[in-house]
Motif scaffolding. Sequence first.
Motif, PDB file in Angstrom:
ATOM      1  N   VAL A 182     -49.385 -69.809 -12.317  1.00  0.00           N
ATOM      2  CA  VAL A 182     -49.513 -69.241 -13.673  1.00  0.00           C
ATOM      3  C   VAL A 182     -48.783 -67.895 -13.713  1.00  0.00           C
ATOM      4  O   VAL A 182     -47.986 -67.611 -14.619  1.00  0.00           O
ATOM      5  CB  VAL A 182     -50.999 -69.039 -14.079  1.00  0.00           C
ATOM      6  CG1 VAL A 182     -51.095 -68.274 -15.400  1.00  0.00           C
ATOM      7  CG2 VAL A 182     -51.721 -70.373 -14.189  1.00  0.00           C
ATOM      8  N   ARG A 183     -49.042 -67.086 -12.682  1.00  0.00           N
ATOM      9  CA  ARG A 183     -48.456 -65.739 -12.657  1.00  0.00           C
ATOM     10  C   ARG A 183     -46.918 -65.798 -12.598  1.00  0.00           C
ATOM     11  O   ARG A 183     -46.227 -65.132 -13.372  1.00  0.00           O
ATOM     12  CB  ARG A 183     -49.011 -64.982 -11.444  1.00  0.00           C
ATOM     13  CG  ARG A 183     -48.678 -63.505 -11.410  1.00  0.00           C
ATOM     14  CD  ARG A 183     -49.203 -62.837 -10.160  1.00  0.00           C
ATOM     15  NE  ARG A 183     -48.601 -63.323  -8.932  1.00  0.00           N
ATOM     16  CZ  ARG A 183     -47.364 -63.044  -8.524  1.00  0.00           C
ATOM     17  NH1 ARG A 183     -46.595 -62.275  -9.254  1.00  0.00           N
ATOM     18  NH2 ARG A 183     -46.891 -63.527  -7.397  1.00  0.00           N
ATOM     19  N   LEU A 184     -46.418 -66.638 -11.720  1.00  0.00           N
ATOM     20  CA  LEU A 184     -44.956 -66.721 -11.563  1.00  0.00           C
ATOM     21  C   LEU A 184     -44.285 -67.304 -12.808  1.00  0.00           C
ATOM     22  O   LEU A 184     -43.221 -66.850 -13.223  1.00  0.00           O
ATOM     23  CB  LEU A 184     -44.606 -67.579 -10.334  1.00  0.00           C
ATOM     24  CG  LEU A 184     -44.973 -66.952  -8.990  1.00  0.00           C
ATOM     25  CD1 LEU A 184     -44.845 -67.987  -7.869  1.00  0.00           C
ATOM     26  CD2 LEU A 184     -44.077 -65.749  -8.700  1.00  0.00           C
ATOM     27  N   ALA A 185     -44.916 -68.320 -13.388  1.00  0.00           N
ATOM     28  CA  ALA A 185     -44.330 -68.946 -14.582  1.00  0.00           C
ATOM     29  C   ALA A 185     -44.299 -67.933 -15.735  1.00  0.00           C
ATOM     30  O   ALA A 185     -43.298 -67.826 -16.460  1.00  0.00           O
ATOM     31  CB  ALA A 185     -45.126 -70.189 -14.974  1.00  0.00           C
ATOM     32  N   ALA A 186     -45.404 -67.193 -15.896  1.00  0.00           N
ATOM     33  CA  ALA A 186     -45.450 -66.194 -16.969  1.00  0.00           C
ATOM     34  C   ALA A 186     -44.404 -65.109 -16.721  1.00  0.00           C
ATOM     35  O   ALA A 186     -43.718 -64.670 -17.651  1.00  0.00           O
ATOM     36  CB  ALA A 186     -46.852 -65.597 -17.074  1.00  0.00           C
ATOM     37  N   GLU A 187     -44.273 -64.722 -15.479  1.00  0.00           N
ATOM     38  CA  GLU A 187     -43.286 -63.701 -15.110  1.00  0.00           C
ATOM     39  C   GLU A 187     -41.862 -64.165 -15.428  1.00  0.00           C
ATOM     40  O   GLU A 187     -41.003 -63.386 -15.791  1.00  0.00           O
ATOM     41  CB  GLU A 187     -43.373 -63.471 -13.599  1.00  0.00           C
ATOM     42  CG  GLU A 187     -43.775 -62.071 -13.209  1.00  0.00           C
ATOM     43  CD  GLU A 187     -43.962 -61.999 -11.709  1.00  0.00           C
ATOM     44  OE1 GLU A 187     -45.060 -61.578 -11.332  1.00  0.00           O
ATOM     45  OE2 GLU A 187     -43.056 -62.382 -10.940  1.00  0.00           O
ATOM     46  N   GLN A 188     -41.675 -65.478 -15.271  1.00  0.00           N
ATOM     47  CA  GLN A 188     -40.347 -66.033 -15.529  1.00  0.00           C
ATOM     48  C   GLN A 188     -40.071 -66.185 -17.027  1.00  0.00           C
ATOM     49  O   GLN A 188     -38.989 -66.590 -17.433  1.00  0.00           O
ATOM     50  CB  GLN A 188     -40.236 -67.399 -14.836  1.00  0.00           C
ATOM     51  CG  GLN A 188     -38.825 -67.850 -14.631  1.00  0.00           C
ATOM     52  CD  GLN A 188     -38.790 -69.199 -13.942  1.00  0.00           C
ATOM     53  OE1 GLN A 188     -38.891 -70.247 -14.590  1.00  0.00           O
ATOM     54  NE2 GLN A 188     -38.643 -69.197 -12.643  1.00  0.00           N
ATOM     55  N   GLY A 189     -41.069 -65.901 -17.840  1.00  0.00           N
ATOM     56  CA  GLY A 189     -40.856 -65.947 -19.288  1.00  0.00           C
ATOM     57  C   GLY A 189     -41.283 -67.240 -19.940  1.00  0.00           C
ATOM     58  O   GLY A 189     -41.026 -67.474 -21.124  1.00  0.00           O
ATOM     59  N   LEU A 190     -41.956 -68.124 -19.163  1.00  0.00           N
ATOM     60  CA  LEU A 190     -42.457 -69.362 -19.769  1.00  0.00           C
ATOM     61  C   LEU A 190     -43.756 -69.068 -20.510  1.00  0.00           C
ATOM     62  O   LEU A 190     -44.538 -68.211 -20.081  1.00  0.00           O
ATOM     63  CB  LEU A 190     -42.764 -70.398 -18.689  1.00  0.00           C
ATOM     64  CG  LEU A 190     -41.604 -70.871 -17.835  1.00  0.00           C
ATOM     65  CD1 LEU A 190     -42.074 -71.890 -16.816  1.00  0.00           C
ATOM     66  CD2 LEU A 190     -40.559 -71.500 -18.721  1.00  0.00           C
ATOM     67  N   LEU A 191     -44.005 -69.814 -21.587  1.00  0.00           N
ATOM     68  CA  LEU A 191     -45.301 -69.701 -22.238  1.00  0.00           C
ATOM     69  C   LEU A 191     -46.240 -70.662 -21.504  1.00  0.00           C
ATOM     70  O   LEU A 191     -45.900 -71.845 -21.318  1.00  0.00           O
ATOM     71  CB  LEU A 191     -45.202 -70.038 -23.725  1.00  0.00           C
ATOM     72  CG  LEU A 191     -46.000 -69.070 -24.591  1.00  0.00           C
ATOM     73  CD1 LEU A 191     -45.502 -67.641 -24.387  1.00  0.00           C
ATOM     74  CD2 LEU A 191     -45.945 -69.430 -26.048  1.00  0.00           C
ATOM     75  N   VAL A 192     -47.397 -70.171 -21.075  1.00  0.00           N
ATOM     76  CA  VAL A 192     -48.269 -70.955 -20.197  1.00  0.00           C
ATOM     77  C   VAL A 192     -49.551 -71.355 -20.912  1.00  0.00           C
ATOM     78  O   VAL A 192     -50.291 -70.510 -21.428  1.00  0.00           O
ATOM     79  CB  VAL A 192     -48.630 -70.142 -18.927  1.00  0.00           C
ATOM     80  CG1 VAL A 192     -49.559 -70.954 -18.026  1.00  0.00           C
ATOM     81  CG2 VAL A 192     -47.371 -69.726 -18.174  1.00  0.00           C
TER      82      VAL A 192
END
Length: 282
Positions: A182-192
Motif C-alpha cells: 500500500v505504502r509503495l503504491a501510494a508513493e508511486q502515485g497510484l490511487l489505492v
Amino acid sequence: MRAGNRERVVHGHPCFGANRHRNGRIHLAVAARCNIACRYCDRRHDCANESRPGVASRLLTPKEGLEQVRSAMADPALSSVIKVVGIAGPGDPLANEESFETFRLVKAEFPELIFCLSTNGLVLRDRIADLATVDLHSITITINAVDAEVGAKIYKEVRYRGQRYCGEEGAAILIHNQFEGVRLAAEQGLLVKVNTVLIPGINDSQISPIAEKVRESGGYVMNVMPIIPQAELAGVDRPTQQYLESVRSAHEGIIAQFRGCQQCRADAIGLIGGCTVEAGNG
Ligand code: SF4
Ligand code: SF4
Ligand code: SF4
C-alpha cells in the motif's frame, strides 16, 4: 505523485466511488494462477477477493484480452461507459506475467482509459518497479487482517519467493507485504483502494486497525465486502446488510468507505450492477 492522476481516477473510476452510474469498467480474466490459499476461496471460480464466485470466467490470453477491449470499444453502448480496464483474476494478477503483457497491449491502443489491477498484495513490493513500467493508475489490495493469529484463520498457505509458509508464519509475511505494498503504491502515485472481506466471528476486530493502517500507509478508500461463505469458511454467517453498513459507518471517519461494490465477476463489462454484459462465456 503523478500530476493529475488522483483527479483522473476519482472522476473516472466507478470503484473509487465516482460517477458509478455513468462510468463502467471492463475486466479481463487473464490471470490464472494464485500464490496464496484463502480459506474462503473456491479455486474453481474467480478470485473471491474481488469477484463474485459461482460462475467461472473463461481465461483469456493477453491477445484475446486486447480483442475483448477492441470489440467492447467498437460497441457504442459500451464504449460510451467504459472508462477503466481492470485485471482482477481469476487468480492473483501480480502472480501472472500475462497481466503485465495485457496492460502493455491494451495501453498501446487505448491510452485514454484508466488502468487498474486488484491483488492479494503478497508480491506487490516485489513487482512495484514492473508496475511502474505499465503506468497503472489505480490498484486494489485485499487486506483481511493485521494480526497473524487472525490471518491464519483466513489464509491457509502463502507461497513466497519459492517457499511455502503455513498458518501464522504465512499470514505474517502476507500482512507485512500488503501494508508495505500500500505504502509503495501510494508513493508511486497510484490511487489505492483496500478491500476487506468482513467475516463475522473471525475478523470483526481487525477492521479498525486495518482502516487506521491503510490511512497511515497512504490508501485512498476502503471497501468492506461481505464474505460469501464457501470452501473451508462455508459455515460462517454472511454479514447482514445492517451489520455491514454499521461497520462501514463506524470507519468513515478514518478513511472514506466505498459502498457501491457489487462483487463483480472477473470478466464483467459495463456499468457496475447495471448493464453488465457477460463476456467470454458464450
Ligand atoms: Fe482465491 Fe483470490 Fe485468495 Fe487467491 S487471492 S486464494 S484466487 S480468493
Ligand atoms: Fe474495480 Fe478492482 Fe476491477 Fe479495478 S480491478 S476495475 S477496482 S474491480
Ligand atoms: Fe468495482 Fe466491486 Fe465490481 Fe470490483 S467488484 S468492479 S470494486 S464494484
